[in-house]
Design a protein around this motif. Structure first.
Motif, PDB file in Angstrom:
ATOM      1  N   SER A   2       0.785  -1.267   0.117  1.00  0.00           N
ATOM      2  CA  SER A   2      -0.256   0.093  -0.104  1.00  0.00           C
ATOM      3  C   SER A   2       0.821   1.313   0.084  1.00  0.00           C
ATOM      4  N   GLY A   3       0.478   2.043  -0.896  1.00  0.00           N
ATOM      5  CA  GLY A   3       1.070   3.420  -1.064  1.00  0.00           C
ATOM      6  C   GLY A   3       2.356   3.466  -1.857  1.00  0.00           C
ATOM      7  N   ARG A   4       2.965   2.468  -2.064  1.00  0.00           N
ATOM      8  CA  ARG A   4       4.242   2.415  -2.486  1.00  0.00           C
ATOM      9  C   ARG A   4       4.305   3.052  -4.047  1.00  0.00           C
ATOM     10  N   TRP A   5       5.528   3.460  -4.460  1.00  0.00           N
ATOM     11  CA  TRP A   5       5.621   3.963  -5.988  1.00  0.00           C
ATOM     12  C   TRP A   5       5.739   2.763  -7.037  1.00  0.00           C
ATOM     13  N   MET A   6       5.206   2.693  -8.087  1.00  0.00           N
ATOM     14  CA  MET A   6       5.273   1.412  -8.745  1.00  0.00           C
ATOM     15  C   MET A   6       5.467   1.929 -10.349  1.00  0.00           C
ATOM     16  N   SER A   7       6.241   1.162 -11.311  1.00  0.00           N
ATOM     17  CA  SER A   7       6.374   1.705 -12.471  1.00  0.00           C
ATOM     18  C   SER A   7       5.132   0.916 -13.335  1.00  0.00           C
ATOM     19  N   VAL A   8       5.118   1.301 -14.469  1.00  0.00           N
ATOM     20  CA  VAL A   8       4.255   0.899 -15.333  1.00  0.00           C
ATOM     21  C   VAL A   8       4.185  -0.649 -15.566  1.00  0.00           C
ATOM     22  N   VAL A  17      -2.907  -6.744 -16.157  1.00  0.00           N
ATOM     23  CA  VAL A  17      -3.152  -6.092 -17.731  1.00  0.00           C
ATOM     24  C   VAL A  17      -2.059  -5.883 -18.136  1.00  0.00           C
ATOM     25  N   SER A  18      -2.153  -5.343 -19.684  1.00  0.00           N
ATOM     26  CA  SER A  18      -1.014  -5.141 -20.432  1.00  0.00           C
ATOM     27  C   SER A  18      -0.604  -3.728 -20.052  1.00  0.00           C
ATOM     28  N   LYS A  19       0.713  -3.555 -20.511  1.00  0.00           N
ATOM     29  CA  LYS A  19       1.249  -2.169 -20.440  1.00  0.00           C
ATOM     30  C   LYS A  19       0.494  -1.174 -21.249  1.00  0.00           C
ATOM     31  N   ASP A  20       0.126  -1.538 -22.375  1.00  0.00           N
ATOM     32  CA  ASP A  20      -0.799  -0.782 -23.234  1.00  0.00           C
ATOM     33  C   ASP A  20      -2.118  -0.412 -22.721  1.00  0.00           C
ATOM     34  N   THR A  21      -2.593  -1.272 -21.974  1.00  0.00           N
ATOM     35  CA  THR A  21      -4.037  -1.073 -21.212  1.00  0.00           C
ATOM     36  C   THR A  21      -3.713   0.233 -20.278  1.00  0.00           C
ATOM     37  N   ILE A  22      -2.529   0.140 -19.536  1.00  0.00           N
ATOM     38  CA  ILE A  22      -2.323   1.097 -18.569  1.00  0.00           C
ATOM     39  C   ILE A  22      -2.168   2.345 -19.073  1.00  0.00           C
ATOM     40  N   TYR A  23      -1.152   2.418 -20.314  1.00  0.00           N
ATOM     41  CA  TYR A  23      -1.102   3.898 -21.209  1.00  0.00           C
ATOM     42  C   TYR A  23      -2.464   4.398 -21.657  1.00  0.00           C
ATOM     43  N   GLY A  24      -3.300   3.382 -22.123  1.00  0.00           N
ATOM     44  CA  GLY A  24      -4.784   3.827 -22.675  1.00  0.00           C
ATOM     45  C   GLY A  24      -5.528   4.493 -21.432  1.00  0.00           C
ATOM     46  N   TRP A  25      -5.360   3.533 -20.175  1.00  0.00           N
ATOM     47  CA  TRP A  25      -6.260   4.259 -19.152  1.00  0.00           C
ATOM     48  C   TRP A  25      -5.542   5.723 -18.499  1.00  0.00           C
ATOM     49  N   ILE A  26      -4.343   5.912 -18.841  1.00  0.00           N
ATOM     50  CA  ILE A  26      -3.814   7.099 -18.150  1.00  0.00           C
ATOM     51  C   ILE A  26      -4.506   8.277 -19.275  1.00  0.00           C
ATOM     52  N   ALA A  27      -4.343   8.001 -20.586  1.00  0.00           N
ATOM     53  CA  ALA A  27      -4.888   8.722 -21.343  1.00  0.00           C
ATOM     54  C   ALA A  27      -6.235   8.978 -21.576  1.00  0.00           C
ATOM     55  N   LYS A  28      -7.059   8.335 -21.500  1.00  0.00           N
ATOM     56  CA  LYS A  28      -8.731   8.131 -21.801  1.00  0.00           C
ATOM     57  C   LYS A  28      -9.432   7.968 -20.399  1.00  0.00           C
ATOM     58  N   ARG A  29      -8.705   7.290 -19.338  1.00  0.00           N
ATOM     59  CA  ARG A  29      -9.870   7.111 -18.057  1.00  0.00           C
ATOM     60  C   ARG A  29      -9.127   7.711 -16.866  1.00  0.00           C
ATOM     61  N   GLU A  30      -8.103   8.862 -17.094  1.00  0.00           N
ATOM     62  CA  GLU A  30      -7.644   9.714 -15.979  1.00  0.00           C
ATOM     63  C   GLU A  30      -7.222   8.901 -14.820  1.00  0.00           C
ATOM     64  N   ASP A  62     -11.003   0.299 -24.629  1.00  0.00           N
ATOM     65  CA  ASP A  62     -10.400  -0.235 -25.742  1.00  0.00           C
ATOM     66  C   ASP A  62     -10.680  -1.579 -26.088  1.00  0.00           C
ATOM     67  N   GLN A  63     -10.093  -2.289 -26.915  1.00  0.00           N
ATOM     68  CA  GLN A  63     -10.514  -3.696 -27.340  1.00  0.00           C
ATOM     69  C   GLN A  63     -10.178  -4.729 -26.133  1.00  0.00           C
ATOM     70  N   SER A  64      -9.083  -4.618 -25.663  1.00  0.00           N
ATOM     71  CA  SER A  64      -8.458  -5.712 -24.966  1.00  0.00           C
ATOM     72  C   SER A  64      -9.337  -5.582 -23.472  1.00  0.00           C
ATOM     73  N   VAL A  65      -9.427  -4.435 -23.064  1.00  0.00           N
ATOM     74  CA  VAL A  65     -10.265  -4.251 -21.953  1.00  0.00           C
ATOM     75  C   VAL A  65     -11.614  -4.835 -22.081  1.00  0.00           C
ATOM     76  N   GLY A  66     -12.329  -4.249 -23.263  1.00  0.00           N
ATOM     77  CA  GLY A  66     -13.457  -4.727 -23.431  1.00  0.00           C
ATOM     78  C   GLY A  66     -13.733  -6.355 -23.557  1.00  0.00           C
ATOM     79  N   ASP A  67     -12.640  -7.064 -24.023  1.00  0.00           N
ATOM     80  CA  ASP A  67     -12.753  -8.655 -24.259  1.00  0.00           C
ATOM     81  C   ASP A  67     -12.651  -8.963 -22.811  1.00  0.00           C
ATOM     82  N   ALA A  68     -11.853  -8.453 -21.750  1.00  0.00           N
ATOM     83  CA  ALA A  68     -11.696  -8.825 -20.483  1.00  0.00           C
ATOM     84  C   ALA A  68     -13.153  -8.638 -19.776  1.00  0.00           C
ATOM     85  N   GLN A  69     -13.729  -7.574 -20.028  1.00  0.00           N
ATOM     86  CA  GLN A  69     -15.184  -7.221 -19.404  1.00  0.00           C
ATOM     87  C   GLN A  69     -16.167  -8.273 -19.781  1.00  0.00           C
TER      88      GLN A  69
END
Length: 80
Positions: A2-8, A17-30, A62-69
């Motif tokens: 809890s509370g520690r700094w983590m990389s992508v 999830v994939s790194k691409d999903t993380i980058y997408g969430w940063i850009a689109k999901r705040e 995005d598609q990968s997240v939609g597939d998981a849902q």
């Protein structure tokens, strides 16, 4: 953790999830992320709160997240 700094990479593994999903969430999901130089860093407790608030799930993901849902939804429907 809890509370520690983590990389992508660490955050992707933490959330399963994939790194691409993380980058997408940063850009689109705040997704709560902090830019340190050229790198994105995350506080795990901030991301946990963001996920619990339902910000990671949305019909327009995005598609990968939609597939998981869709897979998760089908699994929960079978359990009923």
């Amino acid at each position: 953790m809890s509370g520690r700094w983590m990389s992508v990479e660490e955050m992707a593994g933490y959330l399963g999830v994939s790194k691409d999903t993380i980058y997408g969430w940063i850009a689109k999901r705040e997704m709560p992320a902090h830019k340190v130089g050229r790198l994105w860093k995350f506080k795990s407790d901030e991301v946990d709160s963001w996920v619990r608030a339902g910000k990671a799930s949305d019909e327009d993901n995005d598609q990968s997240v939609g597939d998981a849902q869709g897979s998760e939804k089908r699994t929960s429907e079978r359990k009923r």
